[in-house]
Motif scaffolding. Structure first.
Motif, short mmCIF file in Angstrom:
data_model
loop_
_atom_site.label_atom_id
_atom_site.label_comp_id
_atom_site.label_asym_id
_atom_site.label_seq_id
_atom_site.Cartn_x
_atom_site.Cartn_y
_atom_site.Cartn_z
N MET A 173 78.34 53.75 56.38
CA MET A 173 78.71 52.41 55.99
C MET A 173 78.25 52.14 54.55
O MET A 173 77.12 52.42 54.20
N VAL A 174 79.14 51.64 53.77
CA VAL A 174 78.85 51.38 52.36
C VAL A 174 77.97 50.14 52.22
O VAL A 174 78.20 49.11 52.85
N ASP A 175 76.93 50.27 51.40
CA ASP A 175 76.07 49.15 51.07
C ASP A 175 76.58 48.56 49.74
O ASP A 175 76.25 49.07 48.66
N VAL A 176 77.40 47.54 49.85
CA VAL A 176 78.05 46.96 48.68
C VAL A 176 77.02 46.39 47.71
O VAL A 176 77.13 46.58 46.49
N GLU A 177 76.02 45.73 48.22
CA GLU A 177 75.00 45.13 47.36
C GLU A 177 74.25 46.19 46.56
O GLU A 177 74.09 46.06 45.34
N LEU A 178 73.81 47.25 47.23
CA LEU A 178 73.11 48.34 46.53
C LEU A 178 74.02 49.00 45.52
O LEU A 178 73.60 49.28 44.39
N SER A 179 75.25 49.24 45.90
CA SER A 179 76.20 49.90 44.98
C SER A 179 76.44 49.06 43.73
O SER A 179 76.39 49.57 42.60
N ARG A 180 76.66 47.77 43.91
CA ARG A 180 76.87 46.87 42.76
C ARG A 180 75.62 46.81 41.88
O ARG A 180 75.71 46.80 40.65
N ALA A 181 74.47 46.76 42.53
CA ALA A 181 73.21 46.70 41.78
C ALA A 181 72.99 47.98 40.98
O ALA A 181 72.52 47.93 39.84
N LEU A 182 73.33 49.11 41.56
CA LEU A 182 73.16 50.38 40.86
C LEU A 182 74.06 50.45 39.63
O LEU A 182 73.61 50.84 38.54
#
Length: 99
Positions: free
Chosen positions: A1-10
């Motif tokens: 499952m994609v962690d959208v918040e972590l991905s955007r933050a990265l």
């Protein structure tokens, strides 16, 4: 499952290769996530430290393209929670830094 918040933050933390940003990466993530950044930024730092510690080193390749593919492969295997944009941002940053 994609962690959208972590991905955007990265993606926000890394910025764009070759583009100077006057704000510290941590502060850019705070701008994006507010107080949640204090939980996310240490995860980003740990992930990038793990990437740098891979043995044999991912930069030990014949070309920047191969290096980028190695980074993408490692991230996909070790951090499946990242979306494609985050994986691309790390690979671009990694190869740009090496170059």
């Amino acid at each position: 499952m994609v962690d959208v918040e972590l991905s955007r933050a990265l993606v926000t933390y890394l910025g764009s290769p070759g583009v100077l940003n006057a704000r510290d990466p941590e502060l850019r993530v705070v701008d994006l996530l507010g107080d949640r950044a204090y939980d996310v930024v240490p995860r980003i730092r740990a992930m990038l430290a793990d990437l740098d510690a891979v043995s044999p080193p991912l930069w030990n390749t014949a070309s920047l393209q191969e290096m980028g593919r190695n980074v993408e492969r490692w991230l996909t295997e070790n951090h499946p929670e990242l979306d494609e944009a985050a994986v691309d941002a790390v690979a671009n940053s990694y190869t740009f830094t090496y170059k």
